[in-house]
Structures are given as C-alpha cells and as structure tokens.
Enzyme design. Structure first.
Site, PDB file in Angstrom:
ATOM      1  N   HIS A  71     -15.200   2.195  -1.298  1.00 22.19           N
ATOM      2  CA  HIS A  71     -14.119   1.246  -0.961  1.00 22.19           C
ATOM      3  C   HIS A  71     -13.057   1.885  -0.084  1.00 22.19           C
ATOM      4  CE1 HIS A  71     -15.124  -1.480  -4.661  1.00 22.19           C
ATOM      5  NE2 HIS A  71     -16.014  -1.563  -3.700  1.00 22.19           N
ATOM      6  N   TYR A  75       0.832  -1.209   0.000  1.00 23.55           N
ATOM      7  CA  TYR A  75       0.000   0.000   0.000  1.00 23.55           C
ATOM      8  C   TYR A  75       0.864   1.255   0.000  1.00 23.55           C
ATOM      9  CZ  TYR A  75      -4.467  -2.350   0.328  1.00 23.55           C
ATOM     10  OH  TYR A  75      -5.577  -3.098   0.017  1.00 23.55           O
ATOM     11  N   ARG A  81       1.764   2.071  -3.442  1.00 27.73           N
ATOM     12  CA  ARG A  81       0.605   2.657  -4.144  1.00 27.73           C
ATOM     13  C   ARG A  81       0.432   4.114  -3.726  1.00 27.73           C
ATOM     14  NH1 ARG A  81      -4.653  -0.841  -3.616  1.00 27.73           N
ATOM     15  NH2 ARG A  81      -5.435   0.770  -5.035  1.00 27.73           N
ATOM     16  N   THR A  98     -15.203   1.029 -15.181  1.00 28.38           N
ATOM     17  CA  THR A  98     -15.305  -0.090 -14.244  1.00 28.38           C
ATOM     18  C   THR A  98     -15.786  -1.347 -14.962  1.00 28.38           C
ATOM     19  OG1 THR A  98     -16.305  -0.905 -12.177  1.00 28.38           O
ATOM     20  CG2 THR A  98     -17.664   0.561 -13.519  1.00 28.38           C
ATOM     21  N   CYS A 134      -1.078   2.840  16.292  1.00 27.83           N
ATOM     22  CA  CYS A 134      -2.050   3.724  16.950  1.00 27.83           C
ATOM     23  C   CYS A 134      -1.506   4.148  18.312  1.00 27.83           C
ATOM     24  CB  CYS A 134      -3.367   2.953  17.118  1.00 27.83           C
ATOM     25  SG  CYS A 134      -4.681   3.923  17.871  1.00 27.83           S
TER      26      CYS A 134
HETATM   27  N1  APR Z   1     -11.116   5.009 -19.720  1.00 31.87           N
HETATM   28  C1  APR Z   1     -12.217   4.295 -19.396  1.00 31.87           C
HETATM   29  N2  APR Z   1     -12.182   3.000 -18.962  1.00 31.87           N
HETATM   30  C2  APR Z   1     -10.964   2.432 -18.892  1.00 31.87           C
HETATM   31  C3  APR Z   1      -9.767   3.099 -19.227  1.00 31.87           C
HETATM   32  C4  APR Z   1      -9.875   4.449 -19.658  1.00 31.87           C
HETATM   33  N3  APR Z   1      -8.789   5.174 -19.996  1.00 31.87           N
HETATM   34  N4  APR Z   1      -8.719   2.235 -19.042  1.00 31.87           N
HETATM   35  C5  APR Z   1      -9.259   1.076 -18.604  1.00 31.87           C
HETATM   36  N5  APR Z   1     -10.597   1.187 -18.522  1.00 31.87           N
HETATM   37  C6  APR Z   1     -11.571   0.201 -18.066  1.00 31.87           C
HETATM   38  C7  APR Z   1     -11.208  -1.254 -18.326  1.00 31.87           C
HETATM   39  O1  APR Z   1     -11.675  -1.660 -19.610  1.00 31.87           O
HETATM   40  C8  APR Z   1     -11.971  -1.950 -17.197  1.00 31.87           C
HETATM   41  O2  APR Z   1     -13.294  -2.257 -17.613  1.00 31.87           O
HETATM   42  O3  APR Z   1     -11.631   0.334 -16.656  1.00 31.87           O
HETATM   43  C9  APR Z   1     -12.063  -0.898 -16.097  1.00 31.87           C
HETATM   44  C10 APR Z   1     -11.200  -1.205 -14.887  1.00 31.87           C
HETATM   45  O4  APR Z   1     -11.726  -2.376 -14.299  1.00 31.87           O
HETATM   46  P1  APR Z   1     -11.036  -2.944 -12.978  1.00 31.87           P
HETATM   47  O5  APR Z   1      -9.559  -2.939 -13.147  1.00 31.87           O
HETATM   48  O6  APR Z   1     -11.740  -4.210 -12.623  1.00 31.87           O
HETATM   49  O7  APR Z   1     -11.350  -1.809 -11.876  1.00 31.87           O
HETATM   50  P2  APR Z   1     -12.698  -1.586 -11.095  1.00 31.87           P
HETATM   51  O8  APR Z   1     -13.875  -1.975 -11.923  1.00 31.87           O
HETATM   52  O9  APR Z   1     -12.651  -0.209 -10.557  1.00 31.87           O
HETATM   53  O10 APR Z   1     -12.552  -2.616  -9.860  1.00 31.87           O
HETATM   54  C11 APR Z   1     -13.495  -2.490  -8.824  1.00 31.87           C
HETATM   55  O11 APR Z   1     -12.291  -4.147  -7.562  1.00 31.87           O
HETATM   56  O12 APR Z   1     -10.313  -5.018  -6.804  1.00 31.87           O
HETATM   57  C12 APR Z   1     -11.381  -4.246  -6.468  1.00 31.87           C
HETATM   58  O13 APR Z   1     -11.321  -2.583  -4.836  1.00 31.87           O
HETATM   59  C13 APR Z   1     -10.931  -2.841  -6.150  1.00 31.87           C
HETATM   60  O14 APR Z   1     -12.186  -0.796  -6.450  1.00 31.87           O
HETATM   61  C14 APR Z   1     -11.702  -1.957  -7.124  1.00 31.87           C
HETATM   62  C15 APR Z   1     -12.860  -2.850  -7.529  1.00 31.87           C
END
Ligand code: APR
Length: 251
Positions: free
Chosen positions: A121, A69, A72, A192, A150
């Site tokens: 999240h 983390y 990150r 997403t 803490c």
């Molecule tokens: N613009 C729009 N979409 C994009 C871009 C971009 N430039 N680059 C990538 N993507 C899309 C990908 O195609 C994918 O569908 O963003 C999405 C990212 O998906 P994930 O990596 O699964 O991320 P997310 O959906 O936010 O994951 C949800 O999963 O692991 C947990 O806590 C973590 O908050 C996260 C949650």
C-alpha cells in the site's frame, strides 16, 4: 484447544520452519501507538476515507488531504517498533527465510531489523509526482512545504495506494513469485481484518504451498476457515511467546 496448547503447536511448527510468510496489517503497529483503521477508535471511525484516501478527494482539496497525511507523518515519526516487530525480526536466522508482506505504510518492520519487507500500500515517507513520475523519499514531519510541489511545478501526492487504485505492480510480482516458489512452512497473518480479497488469496496460496496459517488477532477476521490456528491476543504479547523456548537450530 486451549491457548497454551495452540501457542505450543505454532511454536513447534516455527522451530522447524525454513520458510515463513508473514502478512501484517495496522494491528501490528497498534502497540507502537499507531492508530488502526476499523477498530473502535480506528481512523475510519473518525475520518471518512472518501474525504482523505481517494484520488477524487485529493483532486478536490489537496491541502486538506495533505494536512491529514502530514499529521499521520508527525505521529508516525514518534513511533518505534514494538515487541511484535522485534519478534518477527528475531525469527530471521541462517536457514530460515522470513518474507513479510505488509499493508502498513510505516517502516517499523525495517526499523526492527526485518530484511524482506514488501509494502503493497506504499509508504507514508514517499511522495510522488503524477505528471513526471518523480518519486522522492521525504521524512520531514511536519512537511516544510504543504502541499509539496515537484520540480516540474505539479503538486505531489502521498505515494500511498488509495481506495479504487491498483496495487503497485512490482511488489505484487515479488509476492506472486515468492508464492510460486512454494515450500512455505508457516504463514502468520498478524493484525489485519483481511478486508481485501488479495490478502485472503495470498494466505490461501501459502496454505496450498504447505503453510500452517495462523491468525494473530484479538478477534476473528475475514480469513475465516482458511485459518489453522487462531492465536487470540495482541501481537506484542503473542509473537514473543513463539520464540520463548530455545529452539533447536534449523539444520
Ligand atoms: N495485535 C494484533 N491485532 C490487533 C491489535 C494488536 N495489538 N490491535 C488491533 N488489532 C487488529 C484488529 O482486531 C483488526 O482486526 O488489527 C486489525 C486492524 O484492522 P484494520 O484497522 O482494518 O487494518 P488493516 O487490516 O491493516 O487495513 C487494511 O485498509 O484502509 C485500508 O490502506 C488501509 O492498509 C489499510 C488496509
């Protein structure tokens, strides 16, 4: 329908919209240099989430989890809002509410000027004590003390929702209250995979409240058939186009 026509259809809807719901994921921060999770070069392709993003992993080896983390946090400290975050902030205006639900643990929406942002999240910049409930904002990158402890002596954890954990009650209640108010004109789901059922459910409830559901993503996602319009592309390219033409003032 061609991409230009699809964009025009959403732009027209936005121009008249008084209430816009936005649901964002890691993809909206990708153009700020923040890695996604399930993309080809996503974090979960390189790291096993079971070793870093579960309570068991933290119990087993808090230093290993905190090192991950902390890295990150160091990367995130360099990140700045991209045109997608800025376009969402620009959509806010008198007479138009823009309510953002984000799965992201960065604060790039807030940095861009978005006013209503609900994090489901948690936050990369908050740490929490499980023994006495202390929650602290901590923006050190890197952390001066790893793992952070803490005042009560307990090792603190990232204030981030790990796999298998409940979503935080207060943000979820805010979202459900917003959805119950109804009268949503547009729901932009941006960057997403819509892996989690609650994301699909909230987009569905927005649709039932009158919203046109728009998926902004280079590829198809778990939203499937509830999408009215799929704007296929990068958020940083697609979203500014929705604002391009001068919009009639929202009455
Ligand atoms: N613009 C729009 N979409 C994009 C871009 C971009 N430039 N680059 C990538 N993507 C899309 C990908 O195609 C994918 O569908 O963003 C999405 C990212 O998906 P994930 O990596 O699964 O991320 P997310 O959906 O936010 O994951 C949800 O999963 O692991 C947990 O806590 C973590 O908050 C996260 C949650």
């Amino acid at each position: 329908m061609r991409a230009v026509a699809r964009t025009a259809r959403v732009r027209e809807r936005l121009a008249k919209a008084k209430n816009v719901m936005v649901i964002t994921g890691a993809g909206i921060s990708a153009e700020s240099g923040v890695p996604t999770f399930r993309d080809a070069r996503g974090l979960w392709k390189e790291f096993n989430p079971l070793d870093y993003a579960t309570h068991d992993a933290f119990e087993r080896d808090p230093v290993r989890v905190w090192k991950w983390y902390d890295q990150r946090r160091v990367n995130m400290a360099q990140a700045r809002p991209n045109p997608a975050h800025r376009a969402l902030a620009a959509m806010q205006r008198p007479g138009r509410r823009v309510f953002i639900v984000t799965q992201n643990v960065d604060d790039l929406h807030e940095q861009a000027g978005s006013k209503e942002v609900v994090h489901i999240h948690g936050s990369l910049w908050r740490i929490r004590c499980e023994r006495d409930g202390t929650v602290l904002e901590n923006r050190e990158a890197p952390l001066s003390e790893l793992p952070p402890t803490c005042m009560c002596g307990e090792v603190m954890r990232p204030d981030i929702v790990w796999f298998g954990e409940e979503l935080p009650r207060q943000p979820v209640e805010r979202i459900l209250h917003y959805l119950l108010e109804g009268g949503i004109d547009l729901c932009l789901v941006i960057g997403t995979e819509a892996t989690f059922g609650y994301i699909v459910q909230w987009a569905l409830q927005a649709r039932e409240a009158g919203a046109m559901v728009v998926d902004v993503n280079p590829r198809d996602t778990g939203l499937g058939s509830i999408v009215d319009v799929h704007l296929r592309g990068k958020a940083g390219d697609v979203l500014p186009k929705l604002l391009q033409e001068t919009e009639p003032e929202v009455s």
